[in-house]
Design a protein around this motif. Sequence first.
Motif, PDB file in Angstrom:
ATOM      1  N   SER A 272       0.886  -1.202   0.109  1.00  0.00           N
ATOM      2  CA  SER A 272       0.058  -0.205  -0.109  1.00  0.00           C
ATOM      3  C   SER A 272       0.844   1.309  -0.165  1.00  0.00           C
ATOM      4  CB  SER A 272      -0.972   0.030   1.362  1.00  0.00           C
ATOM      5  OG  SER A 272      -1.679   1.400   1.342  1.00  0.00           O
ATOM      6  N   GLU A 273       0.431   2.234  -0.828  1.00  0.00           N
ATOM      7  CA  GLU A 273       1.212   3.494  -0.769  1.00  0.00           C
ATOM      8  C   GLU A 273       1.165   4.181   0.447  1.00  0.00           C
ATOM      9  OE1 GLU A 273       0.146   6.186  -4.205  1.00  0.00           O
ATOM     10  OE2 GLU A 273       0.668   4.474  -5.710  1.00  0.00           O
ATOM     11  N   ASP A 274       0.030   4.047   1.049  1.00  0.00           N
ATOM     12  CA  ASP A 274       0.045   4.726   2.574  1.00  0.00           C
ATOM     13  C   ASP A 274       0.580   3.914   3.738  1.00  0.00           C
ATOM     14  OD1 ASP A 274      -2.135   2.982   2.845  1.00  0.00           O
ATOM     15  OD2 ASP A 274      -3.493   4.623   3.141  1.00  0.00           O
ATOM     16  N   ASP A 275       1.252   2.836   3.451  1.00  0.00           N
ATOM     17  CA  ASP A 275       1.953   2.162   4.644  1.00  0.00           C
ATOM     18  C   ASP A 275       2.893   2.933   5.389  1.00  0.00           C
ATOM     19  OD1 ASP A 275       3.395   0.249   6.223  1.00  0.00           O
ATOM     20  OD2 ASP A 275       2.815  -1.523   4.937  1.00  0.00           O
ATOM     21  N   PHE A 276       2.550   3.237   6.610  1.00  0.00           N
ATOM     22  CA  PHE A 276       3.276   4.121   7.288  1.00  0.00           C
ATOM     23  C   PHE A 276       4.605   3.442   7.987  1.00  0.00           C
ATOM     24  CE2 PHE A 276      -0.493   2.677   9.652  1.00  0.00           C
ATOM     25  CZ  PHE A 276       0.155   2.320  10.790  1.00  0.00           C
ATOM     26  N   LEU A 277       4.543   2.325   8.009  1.00  0.00           N
ATOM     27  CA  LEU A 277       5.684   1.512   8.753  1.00  0.00           C
ATOM     28  C   LEU A 277       6.592   1.063   7.594  1.00  0.00           C
ATOM     29  CD1 LEU A 277       4.287  -0.731  11.273  1.00  0.00           C
ATOM     30  CD2 LEU A 277       5.563   1.061  11.783  1.00  0.00           C
ATOM     31  N   VAL A 278       6.161   0.802   6.498  1.00  0.00           N
ATOM     32  CA  VAL A 278       7.078   0.072   5.322  1.00  0.00           C
ATOM     33  C   VAL A 278       6.774   1.133   4.053  1.00  0.00           C
ATOM     34  CG1 VAL A 278       7.240  -1.722   3.521  1.00  0.00           C
ATOM     35  CG2 VAL A 278       6.666  -2.328   6.123  1.00  0.00           C
ATOM     36  N   PRO A 279       7.764   2.020   3.961  1.00  0.00           N
ATOM     37  CA  PRO A 279       7.635   2.832   2.926  1.00  0.00           C
ATOM     38  C   PRO A 279       7.451   2.380   1.651  1.00  0.00           C
ATOM     39  CG  PRO A 279       9.435   3.665   4.597  1.00  0.00           C
ATOM     40  CD  PRO A 279       9.163   2.186   4.813  1.00  0.00           C
ATOM     41  N   PHE A 280       6.419   3.015   0.812  1.00  0.00           N
ATOM     42  CA  PHE A 280       6.133   2.331  -0.411  1.00  0.00           C
ATOM     43  C   PHE A 280       7.493   2.326  -1.358  1.00  0.00           C
ATOM     44  CE2 PHE A 280       4.210   2.561  -4.688  1.00  0.00           C
ATOM     45  CZ  PHE A 280       3.648   1.329  -4.703  1.00  0.00           C
ATOM     46  N   GLU A 281       8.211   3.436  -1.394  1.00  0.00           N
ATOM     47  CA  GLU A 281       9.570   3.523  -2.139  1.00  0.00           C
ATOM     48  C   GLU A 281      10.374   2.473  -1.932  1.00  0.00           C
ATOM     49  OE1 GLU A 281       9.892   6.579   1.056  1.00  0.00           O
ATOM     50  OE2 GLU A 281       8.134   5.852  -0.295  1.00  0.00           O
ATOM     51  N   SER A 282      10.560   2.111  -0.877  1.00  0.00           N
ATOM     52  CA  SER A 282      11.523   1.218  -0.118  1.00  0.00           C
ATOM     53  C   SER A 282      11.409  -0.303  -0.880  1.00  0.00           C
ATOM     54  CB  SER A 282      11.467   0.801   1.288  1.00  0.00           C
ATOM     55  OG  SER A 282      10.486   0.303   1.736  1.00  0.00           O
ATOM     56  N   LEU A 283      10.073  -0.543  -1.510  1.00  0.00           N
ATOM     57  CA  LEU A 283       9.728  -1.876  -2.001  1.00  0.00           C
ATOM     58  C   LEU A 283      10.065  -1.672  -3.748  1.00  0.00           C
ATOM     59  CD1 LEU A 283       6.193  -2.468  -0.502  1.00  0.00           C
ATOM     60  CD2 LEU A 283       8.679  -2.998   0.372  1.00  0.00           C
ATOM     61  N   ASP A 284      10.571  -0.740  -4.198  1.00  0.00           N
ATOM     62  CA  ASP A 284      10.921  -0.672  -5.720  1.00  0.00           C
ATOM     63  C   ASP A 284      11.761  -1.622  -6.147  1.00  0.00           C
ATOM     64  OD1 ASP A 284       9.053   1.684  -6.055  1.00  0.00           O
ATOM     65  OD2 ASP A 284      10.973   3.083  -6.108  1.00  0.00           O
ATOM     66  N   PRO A 285      13.154  -1.990  -5.574  1.00  0.00           N
ATOM     67  CA  PRO A 285      13.602  -3.062  -5.939  1.00  0.00           C
ATOM     68  C   PRO A 285      12.898  -4.404  -6.097  1.00  0.00           C
ATOM     69  CG  PRO A 285      14.868  -1.771  -4.399  1.00  0.00           C
ATOM     70  CD  PRO A 285      13.599  -1.620  -4.151  1.00  0.00           C
ATOM     71  N   LEU A 286      11.940  -4.492  -5.412  1.00  0.00           N
ATOM     72  CA  LEU A 286      11.280  -5.787  -5.726  1.00  0.00           C
ATOM     73  C   LEU A 286      10.365  -5.837  -7.036  1.00  0.00           C
ATOM     74  CD1 LEU A 286       9.492  -6.337  -2.134  1.00  0.00           C
ATOM     75  CD2 LEU A 286      11.571  -7.063  -2.830  1.00  0.00           C
ATOM     76  N   ARG A 287      10.089  -4.937  -7.512  1.00  0.00           N
ATOM     77  CA  ARG A 287       9.464  -4.804  -8.769  1.00  0.00           C
ATOM     78  C   ARG A 287      10.397  -5.311  -9.917  1.00  0.00           C
ATOM     79  NH1 ARG A 287       5.151  -1.214  -9.082  1.00  0.00           N
ATOM     80  NH2 ARG A 287       4.771   0.058  -7.407  1.00  0.00           N
ATOM     81  N   ARG A 288      11.805  -5.414  -9.577  1.00  0.00           N
ATOM     82  CA  ARG A 288      12.631  -6.016 -10.518  1.00  0.00           C
ATOM     83  C   ARG A 288      12.773  -7.176 -10.555  1.00  0.00           C
ATOM     84  NH1 ARG A 288      14.494  -0.750  -9.244  1.00  0.00           N
ATOM     85  NH2 ARG A 288      16.038  -1.456  -8.035  1.00  0.00           N
ATOM     86  N   VAL A 289      12.604  -7.814  -9.815  1.00  0.00           N
ATOM     87  CA  VAL A 289      12.560  -9.368  -9.681  1.00  0.00           C
ATOM     88  C   VAL A 289      11.704 -10.304 -10.486  1.00  0.00           C
ATOM     89  CG1 VAL A 289      12.881 -11.336  -7.662  1.00  0.00           C
ATOM     90  CG2 VAL A 289      13.386  -8.900  -7.130  1.00  0.00           C
ATOM     91  N   PRO A 290      11.940 -11.154 -11.404  1.00  0.00           N
ATOM     92  CA  PRO A 290      11.053 -11.695 -12.288  1.00  0.00           C
ATOM     93  C   PRO A 290       9.976 -12.561 -11.576  1.00  0.00           C
ATOM     94  CG  PRO A 290      13.387 -11.561 -13.231  1.00  0.00           C
ATOM     95  CD  PRO A 290      13.479 -11.099 -11.657  1.00  0.00           C
ATOM     96  N   ALA A 291      10.466 -13.074 -10.684  1.00  0.00           N
ATOM     97  CA  ALA A 291       9.661 -14.174  -9.723  1.00  0.00           C
ATOM     98  C   ALA A 291       8.714 -13.358  -9.064  1.00  0.00           C
ATOM     99  CB  ALA A 291      10.593 -15.122  -8.818  1.00  0.00           C
ATOM    100  N   ILE A 292       8.425 -12.169  -8.762  1.00  0.00           N
ATOM    101  CA  ILE A 292       7.683 -11.397  -7.975  1.00  0.00           C
ATOM    102  C   ILE A 292       6.479 -10.818  -8.873  1.00  0.00           C
ATOM    103  CG2 ILE A 292       7.464  -9.341  -6.277  1.00  0.00           C
ATOM    104  CD1 ILE A 292       9.878 -10.162  -5.155  1.00  0.00           C
ATOM    105  N   ARG A 293       5.153 -10.939  -8.476  1.00  0.00           N
ATOM    106  CA  ARG A 293       4.197 -10.243  -9.084  1.00  0.00           C
ATOM    107  C   ARG A 293       3.843  -9.108  -7.853  1.00  0.00           C
ATOM    108  NH1 ARG A 293      -1.193 -13.597 -10.249  1.00  0.00           N
ATOM    109  NH2 ARG A 293       0.234 -14.691 -11.582  1.00  0.00           N
ATOM    110  N   PHE A 294       3.849  -7.803  -8.484  1.00  0.00           N
ATOM    111  CA  PHE A 294       3.615  -6.844  -7.545  1.00  0.00           C
ATOM    112  C   PHE A 294       2.163  -6.123  -7.839  1.00  0.00           C
ATOM    113  CE2 PHE A 294       6.391  -4.003  -4.718  1.00  0.00           C
ATOM    114  CZ  PHE A 294       5.573  -2.965  -4.468  1.00  0.00           C
ATOM    115  N   LEU A 295       1.620  -6.084  -6.560  1.00  0.00           N
ATOM    116  CA  LEU A 295       0.186  -5.494  -6.551  1.00  0.00           C
ATOM    117  C   LEU A 295       0.296  -4.396  -5.513  1.00  0.00           C
ATOM    118  CD1 LEU A 295      -2.409  -8.509  -6.836  1.00  0.00           C
ATOM    119  CD2 LEU A 295      -1.424  -7.169  -8.566  1.00  0.00           C
ATOM    120  N   ASP A 296      -0.151  -3.041  -5.950  1.00  0.00           N
ATOM    121  CA  ASP A 296      -0.238  -2.156  -4.851  1.00  0.00           C
ATOM    122  C   ASP A 296      -1.561  -1.207  -5.045  1.00  0.00           C
ATOM    123  OD1 ASP A 296       0.722   0.477  -6.932  1.00  0.00           O
ATOM    124  OD2 ASP A 296       1.581  -1.295  -7.677  1.00  0.00           O
TER     125      ASP A 296
END
Length: 336
Positions: A272-296
């Motif tokens: 979630s973009e409004d996750d106050f504990l896990v900053p949304f931008e900190s997850l950007d590297p996960l988008r580049r992992v082929p095995a990961i489907r990313f739903l936000d």
Amino acid sequence: MSDRSSYLSDEHPPFRPPWFLRHPHVMTWTILWPKPEPGPPSAEPYEVPVQGGKLRGWAHWHESKRPVAVLLHGLTGSAQSTWVRRAAQRYLDAGFHVIRHNARGSDGTARMARPLNHFGLTDDVEALLRQVDADPRTHGIHVCAYSMGANQVLKVAGGWGGEVPIDLRSIVAVGPAVDTPLLARRIDELKGLRIYLRNFLKDLRKMQLEQSDEFGLSFTKEELDACKTMRSFDDLVTAPEWRYANADDYYEEASAFHSVQDLRVPTLVLASEDDFLVPFESLDPLRRVPAIRFLDTTHGGHCAFVNRRGKTIGDPDRYWADHRALEFSREHASMV
């Protein structure tokens, strides 16, 4: 920030939270909603030997060989957490066996293993998964993990790379706390998170004092009570107990970022973009992992994702993340 209510492809029902849950903290506090004990089948204790003791969670076994859903909680959570119990019921109804894991110290287990749990404790998760895999009732493992638990399983599976030693079919990571240094700084420094900081420290102190009844303490109770930040607690307790040089060394080594690029297990990340504990931008590297489907989503808080009611939503109840997790697990499962 726009409200991307239909950001998902047509194969997924949209996430449209009710207006009164659009504030991220209010959304997250839905974890206080009561949830009955999941079943049938009813829960039975499930123990796993680990270094320094043993873990005790809860297992729900059907009579026949089936896929197993392993559920991992977040920091100071437990097998009794609302998210975990709700997901357990969803998987049980779909025909999965379910293991509700307790990390060290959770759910009254502080006297069973020393030291307590931490963000990068992959050995315990690996021991759990290997034991589940060896059980003759198991027909493939599907992990659904939240926050800290998501970091742990991503670190384990990423470390395996393409040589996965067990029948791990899928992972769902909800609000994965994969940037541990950033998370620790946010909890300590942001005024809006002080209530969470106080609650985390209260629970951690309680578990540490319970553990001291069995193992003793390498520090005084006064020193423990003086910890007012996560960093001070981790410098006093976590780092020395686990033989890290200091809190910074622990945070850096605990993060899944170091291994997640090698992940090969099919994985769904719900963020979630409004996750106050896990900053949304900190997850950007996960988008580049082929095995990961990313739903936000635009809204959703920290791991909550409570939806509107109504026939247009497409799910039978409010719990959008539960349904996406089960869909993904079923996509990669086969029933015997």
